[in-house]
Design an enzyme around this catalytic site. Structure first.
Site, PDB file in Angstrom:
ATOM      1  N   ASN A  21     -77.693 -37.568  52.020  1.00 19.22           N
ATOM      2  CA  ASN A  21     -78.699 -36.813  51.246  1.00 19.22           C
ATOM      3  C   ASN A  21     -78.256 -36.651  49.806  1.00 19.22           C
ATOM      4  O   ASN A  21     -79.075 -36.432  48.908  1.00 19.22           O
ATOM      5  CB  ASN A  21     -78.878 -35.390  51.800  1.00 19.22           C
ATOM      6  CG  ASN A  21     -79.380 -35.340  53.216  1.00 19.22           C
ATOM      7  OD1 ASN A  21     -79.055 -34.414  53.955  1.00 19.22           O
ATOM      8  ND2 ASN A  21     -80.186 -36.304  53.622  1.00 19.22           N
ATOM      9  N   ASP A  85     -96.239 -36.225  62.180  1.00 23.22           N
ATOM     10  CA  ASP A  85     -96.564 -35.183  63.140  1.00 23.22           C
ATOM     11  C   ASP A  85     -96.531 -33.792  62.504  1.00 23.22           C
ATOM     12  O   ASP A  85     -97.448 -32.993  62.656  1.00 23.22           O
ATOM     13  CB  ASP A  85     -95.539 -35.272  64.283  1.00 23.22           C
ATOM     14  CG  ASP A  85     -95.986 -34.517  65.494  1.00 23.22           C
ATOM     15  OD1 ASP A  85     -95.191 -33.739  66.041  1.00 23.22           O
ATOM     16  OD2 ASP A  85     -97.157 -34.698  65.894  1.00 23.22           O
ATOM     17  N   CYS A 123    -109.212 -33.248  53.842  1.00 21.71           N
ATOM     18  CA  CYS A 123    -107.986 -32.673  54.384  1.00 21.71           C
ATOM     19  C   CYS A 123    -107.000 -33.834  54.515  1.00 21.71           C
ATOM     20  O   CYS A 123    -107.369 -34.988  54.320  1.00 21.71           O
ATOM     21  CB  CYS A 123    -108.239 -31.982  55.722  1.00 21.71           C
ATOM     22  SG  CYS A 123    -108.313 -33.102  57.144  1.00 21.71           S
ATOM     23  N   CYS A 138     -94.186 -55.891  76.807  1.00 24.99           N
ATOM     24  CA  CYS A 138     -93.794 -57.278  77.096  1.00 24.99           C
ATOM     25  C   CYS A 138     -93.155 -57.953  75.892  1.00 24.99           C
ATOM     26  O   CYS A 138     -92.288 -58.821  76.042  1.00 24.99           O
ATOM     27  CB  CYS A 138     -94.990 -58.092  77.594  1.00 24.99           C
ATOM     28  SG  CYS A 138     -96.461 -57.878  76.603  1.00 24.99           S
TER      29      CYS A 138
END
Lengths: 631, 321
Positions: A21, A85, A123, A138
């Site tokens: 970082n 997320d 939004c 596969c």
């Protein structure tokens, strides 16, 4: 931001500081490695601006404590998150709380800052964002064609099988023709036998996955009709000599108390992570890494998960991926490159982040001052477009068919006789809709919910429901059914219309179900000039500002470096949008946008540039000049 | 390429940026020497960026003491006043910067470097100036151009909510990768004097108005013998008058330099911190490109105005009729 007048802020970040970082997160020093980002950042800022009030939370922003009431306390929310997320989650909470959100992201030299106001602008989810790339099973297990497929195989299958939780399902022995009957054998094959010499064990595993499994796959002619055949590789060929005890004794690797310093490369005298190893070298690393895991980190075996900062794990996965790549004729990669792919590392520099940070502050100040006409989405480009390096664009109006902010129902095509409720929950509700604590209802019947305070019989009931196919649920779900899916914390309700479909293409639709109805915005009216933001509380600068960071390294869409795209046709005021293509759903590129240039006057010479970004081709650019931007 | 390998420590620290520009470029950075003359908010940001990037050395020169204006935009100055005694701005900033990356040699020097010899300048690969008069800027630019060694020259000026970066790489050769092919490119840069001498009427109609506004204020400061950044709102009438004179002399429509723009630029002598971050970021990236020889360098002006949010590149070179 701290230079501005009296303000108070809240900072949420679940991460701790890492060495990598430090090249850009300049509030942190080497001595802070391991400490909470939220707390150290707060301390650092206070050092040069002692008079502001910052409250740090070393916590996950998805934590239920950060509910709508929490968000309502703020004038503005600034996101510096590194995953889709969390961004979607925050987006929903800001909508529910009616708090302006300033979103942002960077990847290398690219970046953008966007402003979102409920009801006034799009939004964050009005434009579909590319989801993290997933690959058909596969492709990973049988027919890899790219190096990344080999990495996924090495990491999620082989590494997991050897060192991870063996009770988990693992597709390692899935072959294209026959999946049955191998589970018994596979358990024996991968387990080290009692007192088995470690090198023998390593070679046995090597031969099984790179030799035997490939031979088995080759026996199925159909698979290889239109593909290059892989070649089996056996350890006796890749690495003929049984390795004499090298200077790989444990002491050489540093203290045995520190598992993270153990390294196959060091043990083998290989210095540079930038080198691309030969097949023999990869094989050496493979065996050496395996050996080191068993001799120095035995306790961890059975519970390890891949961590990009675990040197030995990275070495093993690199070697395994490379050997597999070699087998399939795919170019080999260095450890440095492999680590980036396996660890989903986002490349980042201090300079782009500084530019984006400056732009975030500029927008945040506009929000605090209620300067609604001047909100901008700003894009930081790697190469200037029409001599612009920083390109501001007016925010767009909400997408009327956005299921998040416009309550539009969705449709789901699914085989209601074969797909289970569990599949629906995992693949649609959680993965696609981004809900974490869903409640699923069919009319008034509760099919499933998540919660801490549920009664035992309810929990059992839901567990049973998960294993049932949709048509056999207590309240049967078939074609024409409408399900209501809700997340209490995000205050989001979605209606999903179920459509029964028999067949799905294994490669193009690997989930076995398709969510539709989340469409591109079609023609919408021009943003109205006279909009005033309704006063949500007062824009009093002494009220707190929330700044959320899961990782102070802010990053943009996970997979593509494409800047969000839009085309806008001005005089007829219609909009078209293209979404960046994802791995599964082909991009709906509908390029109606007409180029129109309005003659410039002496002033008002603003240029708005829209990018048509498609990660698969070079970008085409359309330019439109507009008089509507502010001076 | 030959040369020392990056140490393990460097590889770990610079991992994320090596993934952007490669290990080779990183090695070149670790050997580069940067000189900074005049530290405003934008340059403070630049210094932070370049130190984090891991250059070989950074030398700061700014004999001024701490002022209120400086404190509001320069985050390198410690708020503890007791530390200021006897120290120049450069020395204070240098102390702060060392902290950001102990692997970089950061130091401060004193003196009016515009009087220093070519030998002094040849120690550096990059020179960045700010907060200096037009005369000084041209002088230092000239010194850099006279050296047989290529020394890249940059100037950075921030006026309230706008800023300008000027780039002079003299004669610059670099390789570009286009579709897996390496192409040799060469660019010729004019000096600041040459660039700003280009007649305004010859510049494209869509030229950034900020460019002209900067030139007007610059001229005003020179004419009135003001210190850099020493123009305030009370000067506005005189500035507008000068603008009209210059427009007439240059055959430029007066409306090409809006009065409102000039008013905004002189309305505050304090730099707007987010603009400093943006300028410092762009400047940092340009310097890294020049040192590493990778990436199309900016040619030759970058202008940013927080008011409209546009960051524009203008290529202003002398054109023959």
């Amino acid at each position: 931001m701290a230079s501005q007048q009296q303000l108070s802020a809240v900072k949420i970040d679940m991460d701790t500081i890492e060495v990598s970082n430090l090249n850009r997160q300049f509030l942190f020093r080497r001595s802070h490695v391991g400490l909470s980002k939220a707390k150290v950042a707060r301390d650092a800022v206070l050092r040069f601006r002692p008079n502001i009030n910052i409250t740090p939370y070393h916590a996950n922003v998805k934590d239920p404590d950060f509910n709508v009431d929490f968000f309502k306390k703020f004038n503005v929310v600034l996101n510096g998150l590194d995953n889709l997320d969390a961004r979607r989650h925050v987006n929903r909470l800001c909508l529910a709380a009616d708090v302006p959100l300033v979103e942002s992201g960077t990847t290398g030299f690219l970046g953008q800052v966007t402003v979102h106001l409920k009801g006034k602008t799009e939004c964050y989810e009005c434009q579909p964002k590319p989801a993290p790339k997933t690959y058909p099973v596969c492709t990973i297990t049988s027919t890899p064609s790219k190096f990344v497929h080999c990495i996924v195989w090495a990491k999620d299958l082989l590494f997991a099988k050897l060192f991870g939780d063996t009770t988990q399902d693992n597709d390692l022995n899935v072959r294209s023709s026959d999946a049955a009957g191998s589970s018994e054998n596979s358990k024996d094959v991968f387990e080290r036998r009692k007192d088995e010499d470690i090198e023998d064990y390593g070679r046995r595993i090597f031969d099984h996955v790179f030799g035997y499994n490939i031979e088995m796959a080759l026996s199925n002619e159909d698979t290889w009709k239109n593909r290059n055949r892989p070649r089996p590789i056996y350890s006796k060929d890749a690495l003929p000599e049984k390795s004499i005890k090298q200077n790989g004794s444990v002491e050489k690797n540093g203290s045995t108390d520190d598992p993270s310093s153990v390294s196959a490369m060091a043990s083998l005298g290989m210095r540079s992570p930038q080198d691309v190893w030969s097949l023999m070298e990869n094989s050496k690393v493979f065996l050496e890494a395996l050996k080191l895991f068993f001799t120095t980190r035995e306790k961890e075996i059975g519970s390890l998960s891949f961590d990009k900062d675990d040197q030995l794990a990275v070495e093993f996965v690199t070697a395994a991926a490379n050997i597999r790549a070699s087998s399939f004729g795919i170019p080999l990669h260095s450890l440095f490159e492999a680590k980036g792919i396996a660890g989903n590392i986002v490349h980042a520099v201090a300079t782009t982040n500084a530019v984006i940070a400056g732009l975030i502050v500029i927008e945040a100040i506009k929000v605090l001052q209620n300067d609604t006409k001047n909100y901008r989405m700003t894009y930081c480009l790697e190469y200037p477009t029409k001599n612009m390096l920083l390109m501001p664009v007016e925010p767009f109006e909400p997408n009327k068919s956005c299921y998040v902010c416009s309550e539009t129902p969705l449709s789901l095509e699914i085989n209601t006789y074969q797909s289970k409720l569990r599949d629906f929950v995992e693949k649609i509700v959680k993965a696609k809709l981004g809900m974490h604590s869903p409640i699923i209802m069919h009319g008034s019947a509760l099919l499933y919910e998540v919660g801490d305070d549920l009664e035992e019989d309810m929990v059992a009931n839901y567990a049973a429901n998960l294993e049932k196919v949709l048509s056999e649920l207590p309240s049967p779900v078939t074609g024409g059914t409408m399900l209501t899916v809700e997340d209490m914390q995000q205050e989001l309700v979605c209606n999903v219309n179920i459509k029964h479909r028999e067949e799905f293409d294994e490669e193009k639709e690997p989930d076995g179900m398709v969510l539709v109805g989340w469409s591109q915005p079609s023609s919408t009216e021009k943003k109205e000039e006279n909009h005033r933001v309704s006063d949500v509380g007062t824009s009093n600068s002494s009220r707190p500002i929330a700044e959320l960071n899961e990782d102070a390294e802010i990053s943009t869409m996970e997979e593509t470096d494409v800047v969000p795209t839009k085309k806008r046709k001005l005089s007829t005021a219609s909009k078209n949008a293209t979404s960046p293509s994802s791995s599964k759903v082909p991009a709906d590129t509908d390029n109606h946008g007409k180029v129109e240039e309005i003659d410039d006057d002496d002033d008002d010479d603003d240029v708005v540039v829209m990018l048509d970004g498609n990660p698969d081709n070079t970008k085409t650019r359309r330019v439109v000049t507009s008089k509507n931007l502010c001076v | 390429m030959e040369g020392e390998e990056l140490t393990e420590q460097e590889t770990a620290l610079y991992d994320r940026q090596i993934r952007v520009w490669g290990a080779d470029a990183q090695r070149r950075l670790t050997r580069a020497a940067i000189l900074v003359y005049g530290i405003n908010g934008a340059v403070a940001e630049f210094c932070k960026n370049i130190v984090l990037a891991g250059v070989g050395s950074l030398t700061l020169v700014d004999d001024r003491g701490v002022t209120e204006e400086a404190l509001s935009a320069n985050f390198l100055i410690p708020p503890d006043e007791t530390l200021y005694e006897g120290k120049s701005l450069a020395e204070l900033c240098s102390d702060s910067l060392k902290d950001f990356n102990p692997m970089v040699r950061v130091s401060a020097e004193r003196g009016d470097i515009s009087g220093f010899s070519g030998d002094f300048y040849s120690k550096f690969d990059v020179v960045v100036v700010s907060c200096c008069t037009l005369t000084t800027k041209k002088l230092i630019n000239d010194k850099c151009r006279r050296l047989s060694k290529r020394v890249a020259f940059y100037s950075a000026d921030c006026r309230y909510s706008s800023g300008e970066i000027f780039v002079d790489l003299h004669s610059y050769k670099y390789t570009k990768n286009k579709l897996d092919e390496a192409i040799e490119c060469e660019l010729q840069y004019p000096s600041f004097e040459e660039a700003t001498a280009v007649s305004w009427s010859k510049l494209p109609r869509k030229m950034s108005k900020l460019y002209f506004a900067m030139r007007v204020i610059e001229k005003f400061e020179e004419k009135e013998g003001r210190s850099p950044g020493g123009v305030s709102i009370t000067d506005l009438p005189a500035v507008l008058k000068l603008k009209n004179e210059l427009c007439e002399a240059q055959s430029l429509k007066e409306s090409q330099i809006p009065d409102a723009l000039l008013e905004r630029l002189v309305s505050s002598q304090i730099e707007f911190p987010p603009v400093c971050a943006i300028l410092g970021g762009v400047l940092g990236q340009e310097v890294i490109k020049a040192i590493s020889g990778k990436g199309d360098p900016l040619k030759n002006f970058f202008l940013f105005d927080a008011f409209d949010g546009k960051g524009v590149i203008e290529d202003i070179s002398s054109r023959d009729a």
